[in-house]
Design an enzyme around this catalytic site. Structure first.
Site, PDB file in Angstrom:
ATOM      1  NE  ARG A  33      -2.369  -0.967   3.731  1.00 14.70           N
ATOM      2  CZ  ARG A  33      -2.667  -0.924   4.857  1.00 14.70           C
ATOM      3  NH1 ARG A  33      -3.754  -0.626   4.658  1.00 14.70           N
ATOM      4  NH2 ARG A  33      -2.113  -1.307   6.097  1.00 14.70           N
ATOM      5  CB  SER A 112       5.981 -20.855   7.063  1.00 12.14           C
ATOM      6  OG  SER A 112       4.779 -20.368   7.036  1.00 12.14           O
ATOM      7  CB  ALA A 114       8.099 -13.859   8.182  1.00 18.80           C
ATOM      8  CE  LYS A 164      -0.885 -20.950  11.790  1.00 24.14           C
ATOM      9  NZ  LYS A 164      -0.278 -19.760  12.526  1.00 24.14           N
ATOM     10  CB  SER A 227       3.615 -17.549  17.273  1.00 27.47           C
ATOM     11  OG  SER A 227       2.740 -17.646  17.504  1.00 27.47           O
ATOM     12  NE  ARG A 228       2.908 -12.834  13.346  1.00 27.71           N
ATOM     13  CZ  ARG A 228       2.783 -12.171  12.062  1.00 27.71           C
ATOM     14  NH1 ARG A 228       3.398 -10.958  11.335  1.00 27.71           N
ATOM     15  NH2 ARG A 228       2.205 -13.099  11.396  1.00 27.71           N
ATOM     16  CG  ASN A 229      -1.731 -16.099  16.138  1.00 20.89           C
ATOM     17  OD1 ASN A 229      -3.354 -15.066  16.118  1.00 20.89           O
ATOM     18  ND2 ASN A 229      -1.588 -15.982  15.093  1.00 20.89           N
ATOM     19  CD  GLU A 254      -5.048 -13.069   9.167  1.00 22.59           C
ATOM     20  OE1 GLU A 254      -6.051 -12.610   9.813  1.00 22.59           O
ATOM     21  OE2 GLU A 254      -4.503 -12.618   8.183  1.00 22.59           O
TER      22      GLU A 254
HETATM   23  N1  LIG Z   1       3.885 -13.699   9.526  1.00 22.36           N
HETATM   24  C1  LIG Z   1       4.912 -15.309   9.439  1.00 22.36           C
HETATM   25  O1  LIG Z   1       5.413 -16.162   9.617  1.00 22.36           O
HETATM   26  C2  LIG Z   1       3.502 -15.455   8.549  1.00 22.36           C
HETATM   27  C3  LIG Z   1       2.075 -15.258   7.738  1.00 22.36           C
HETATM   28  N2  LIG Z   1       1.497 -15.410   7.771  1.00 22.36           N
HETATM   29  C4  LIG Z   1       0.563 -15.192   6.996  1.00 22.36           C
HETATM   30  O2  LIG Z   1       0.361 -13.961   6.373  1.00 22.36           O
HETATM   31  C5  LIG Z   1      -0.444 -13.467   6.290  1.00 22.36           C
HETATM   32  C6  LIG Z   1       0.172 -11.938   6.571  1.00 22.36           C
HETATM   33  O3  LIG Z   1       0.755 -11.755   7.353  1.00 22.36           O
HETATM   34  P1  LIG Z   1       1.816 -10.552   8.000  1.00 22.36           P
HETATM   35  O4  LIG Z   1       2.918 -10.603   6.492  1.00 22.36           O
HETATM   36  O5  LIG Z   1       3.292 -11.590   8.301  1.00 22.36           O
HETATM   37  O6  LIG Z   1       1.550  -9.372   8.624  1.00 22.36           O
HETATM   38  P2  LIG Z   1       1.759  -7.934   8.899  1.00 22.36           P
HETATM   39  O7  LIG Z   1       0.772  -7.735   9.782  1.00 22.36           O
HETATM   40  O8  LIG Z   1       3.944  -8.085   8.983  1.00 22.36           O
HETATM   41  O9  LIG Z   1       1.698  -7.115   7.828  1.00 22.36           O
HETATM   42  C7  LIG Z   1       0.332  -7.361   7.250  1.00 22.36           C
HETATM   43  C8  LIG Z   1       0.739  -6.349   5.571  1.00 22.36           C
HETATM   44  O10 LIG Z   1      -0.662  -6.493   4.822  1.00 22.36           O
HETATM   45  C9  LIG Z   1      -0.753  -5.253   4.844  1.00 22.36           C
HETATM   46  N3  LIG Z   1      -2.379  -4.299   4.304  1.00 22.36           N
HETATM   47  C10 LIG Z   1      -3.054  -4.637   5.858  1.00 22.36           C
HETATM   48  N4  LIG Z   1      -4.071  -4.573   5.331  1.00 22.36           N
HETATM   49  C11 LIG Z   1      -3.908  -4.333   3.767  1.00 22.36           C
HETATM   50  C12 LIG Z   1      -5.134  -3.508   3.133  1.00 22.36           C
HETATM   51  N5  LIG Z   1      -6.083  -3.359   3.181  1.00 22.36           N
HETATM   52  N6  LIG Z   1      -4.743  -3.886   1.802  1.00 22.36           N
HETATM   53  C13 LIG Z   1      -3.507  -3.993   1.092  1.00 22.36           C
HETATM   54  N7  LIG Z   1      -2.632  -4.528   2.081  1.00 22.36           N
HETATM   55  C14 LIG Z   1      -2.728  -4.281   3.008  1.00 22.36           C
HETATM   56  C15 LIG Z   1       0.031  -4.303   5.079  1.00 22.36           C
HETATM   57  O11 LIG Z   1      -0.167  -3.259   4.941  1.00 22.36           O
HETATM   58  C16 LIG Z   1       1.909  -5.452   5.364  1.00 22.36           C
HETATM   59  O12 LIG Z   1       2.243  -4.854   5.004  1.00 22.36           O
HETATM   60  C17 LIG Z   1      -1.378 -13.322   7.283  1.00 22.36           C
HETATM   61  O13 LIG Z   1      -2.784 -13.716   6.678  1.00 22.36           O
HETATM   62  C18 LIG Z   1      -0.577 -14.096   8.345  1.00 22.36           C
HETATM   63  O14 LIG Z   1      -1.345 -14.994   9.337  1.00 22.36           O
HETATM   64  C19 LIG Z   1       1.453 -17.150   7.254  1.00 22.36           C
HETATM   65  C20 LIG Z   1       2.619 -17.567   7.572  1.00 22.36           C
HETATM   66  C21 LIG Z   1       3.993 -16.962   8.088  1.00 22.36           C
HETATM   67  O1  LIG Z   2       1.616 -19.163  10.658  1.00 21.86           O
HETATM   68  C1  LIG Z   2       2.633 -18.929  10.639  1.00 21.86           C
HETATM   69  C2  LIG Z   2       4.025 -19.976  10.813  1.00 21.86           C
HETATM   70  O2  LIG Z   2       3.530 -20.969   9.982  1.00 21.86           O
HETATM   71  C3  LIG Z   2       2.586 -17.784  11.585  1.00 21.86           C
HETATM   72  O3  LIG Z   2       1.751 -17.885  13.214  1.00 21.86           O
HETATM   73  P1  LIG Z   2       2.005 -16.612  13.860  1.00 21.86           P
HETATM   74  O4  LIG Z   2       1.447 -15.416  12.682  1.00 21.86           O
HETATM   75  O5  LIG Z   2       1.367 -17.011  14.954  1.00 21.86           O
HETATM   76  O6  LIG Z   2       3.028 -15.775  14.198  1.00 21.86           O
END
Ligand SMILES: NC(=O)C1=CN([C@@H]2O[C@H](COP(=O)(O)OP(=O)(O)OC[C@H]3O[C@@H](n4cnc5c(N)ncnc54)[C@H](O)[C@@H]3O)[C@@H](O)[C@H]2O)C=CC1
Ligand SMILES: O=C(CO)COP(=O)(O)O
Length: 298
Positions: A33, A112, A114, A164, A227-229, A254
């Site tokens: 964004r 995974s 990040a 989860k 993990s954030r959760n 989430e």
């Molecule tokens: N962080 C991790 O380790 C992992 C995260 N995920 C999943 O990936 C997804 C994203 O998580 P993260 O990147 O870690 O979160 P984050 O909080 O670090 O970033 C979220 C991103 O989404 C963008 N965003 C938010 N609202 C938006 C909108 N309305 N339009 C466009 N962009 C928007 C934000 O600007 C930000 O860049 C979640 O569903 C999470 O569960 C899945 C696997 C691993």
């Molecule tokens: O999905 C994830 C790892 O697989 C990340 O988990 P959290 O969003 O709880 O940090």
């Protein structure tokens, strides 16, 4: 006209880690964004023109984002989000199906963090799609440090990845209350049974819950302060307000909204989900100690 081949949409923690991983073999672009100082950062129009898109934005934002921004021009999509829409109880594949045909979309799942992927540490993930071709095409982009598997159980992987997060909150609460290792193992294993029961109702396969997308991601997330959760759960156990916990976190957890979605679906379809129910009640203000008593009694 296509300006590039592969792009990540969303430059949060996961979007940036996937961009790093996918850049190992292929020129990979990224958009967000707001403009970021990241190599190969492009505007949304450029990203949308690419043939392969990886979308990593929070689950609750997806419908709105697609309605406002997405133009389908035969791109192939890999969804990286993990959650269920709280306002409707819709699974992400249902939301995406209004915009993208089933055989052009896949969902990535599995353990995974990040923060580890962006260091190039090894892991194994699943690309879930009704089309094996989608798996074959996307898996070629993944670097040598990530092993990819194929599954056609899209709904199973989605439910496992979303559920989860709710169980990770429960596990963080368990840790924060100092209930001990026995309690945590009991909670995680009953949580696995619970999410499998929930998934079965929606046609998910049992094996999905025993593999990387289910047990793999649950064991990871429900056992680590990475993990954030889980950290949300730790905060709730010490009676901090949800608002304060989320403000300090500054990133998406989430499980908070997914707990509302599971509550809605469980009530609607009469599915027995005792742990998710107590997480939802704690998020709404119930004392974690009362929840523990109710979980043990009932
Ligand atoms: N962080 C991790 O380790 C992992 C995260 N995920 C999943 O990936 C997804 C994203 O998580 P993260 O990147 O870690 O979160 P984050 O909080 O670090 O970033 C979220 C991103 O989404 C963008 N965003 C938010 N609202 C938006 C909108 N309305 N339009 C466009 N962009 C928007 C934000 O600007 C930000 O860049 C979640 O569903 C999470 O569960 C899945 C696997 C691993
Ligand atoms: O999905 C994830 C790892 O697989 C990340 O988990 P959290 O969003 O709880 O940090």
């Amino acid at each position: 006209m296509r300006k590039g081949k592969l792009a990540v949409i969303g430059a949060g923690k996961w979007g940036q880690a996937l961009h790093f991983a996918l850049s190992q073999k292929e020129e990979c672009y990224i958009t967000s964004r707001s403009k970021r100082d990241i190599k190969n950062f492009v505007d949304l129009e450029f990203a949308l023109s690419c043939e392969y898109l990886v979308i990593a934005i929070p689950a609750q934002e997806i419908r709105n984002w697609l309605e406002k921004n997405f133009v389908y021009s035969n791109q192939k999509i890999l969804v990286a989000s993990k959650g269920i829409e709280a306002s409707t109880g819709a699974f992400l594949n249902e939301i995406y199906s209004n915009f993208i045909p089933n055989n052009s979309i896949g969902f990535i799942s599995g353990p995974s963090f990040a923060a580890e992927v962006i260091q190039g540490l090894p892991c194994a993930l699943v690309i879930n799609s009704k089309s094996k071709k989608i798996y074959e095409e996307f898996s070629k982009f993944f670097p040598n440090f990530i092993k990819t598997y194929y599954s056609s159980d899209v709904v199973g992987a989605e439910i496992a990845g979303a559920y989860k997060n709710v169980l990770a909150i429960a596990s963080g609460i368990c840790e924060g209350l100092n209930l001990g290792n026995n309690a945590k193992a009991s909670l995680i294993s009953r949580g696995l049974v619970e999410m499998q029961r929930f998934g079965k109702y929606f046609g998910a396969k049992k094996m999905t819950f025993l593999g990387l997308s289910g047990a793999g991601d649950l064991f990871l997330t429900a056992n680590s302060t990475m993990s954030r959760n889980y950290r949300v759960g730790l905060g709730l156990a010490t009676n901090r307000s949800l608002e304060e916990i989320l403000k300090e976190l500054g990133e998406v957890a989430e499980g908070v909204q997914t707990a509302n979605a599971i509550d809605k679906l469980s009530k609607m379809y009469k599915i027995y989900t005792p742990i998710a129910k107590e997480v939802k009640l704690i998020l709404d203000g119930k004392s974690p100690k009362d929840s523990l008593n109710d979980l043990i009694k009932n």
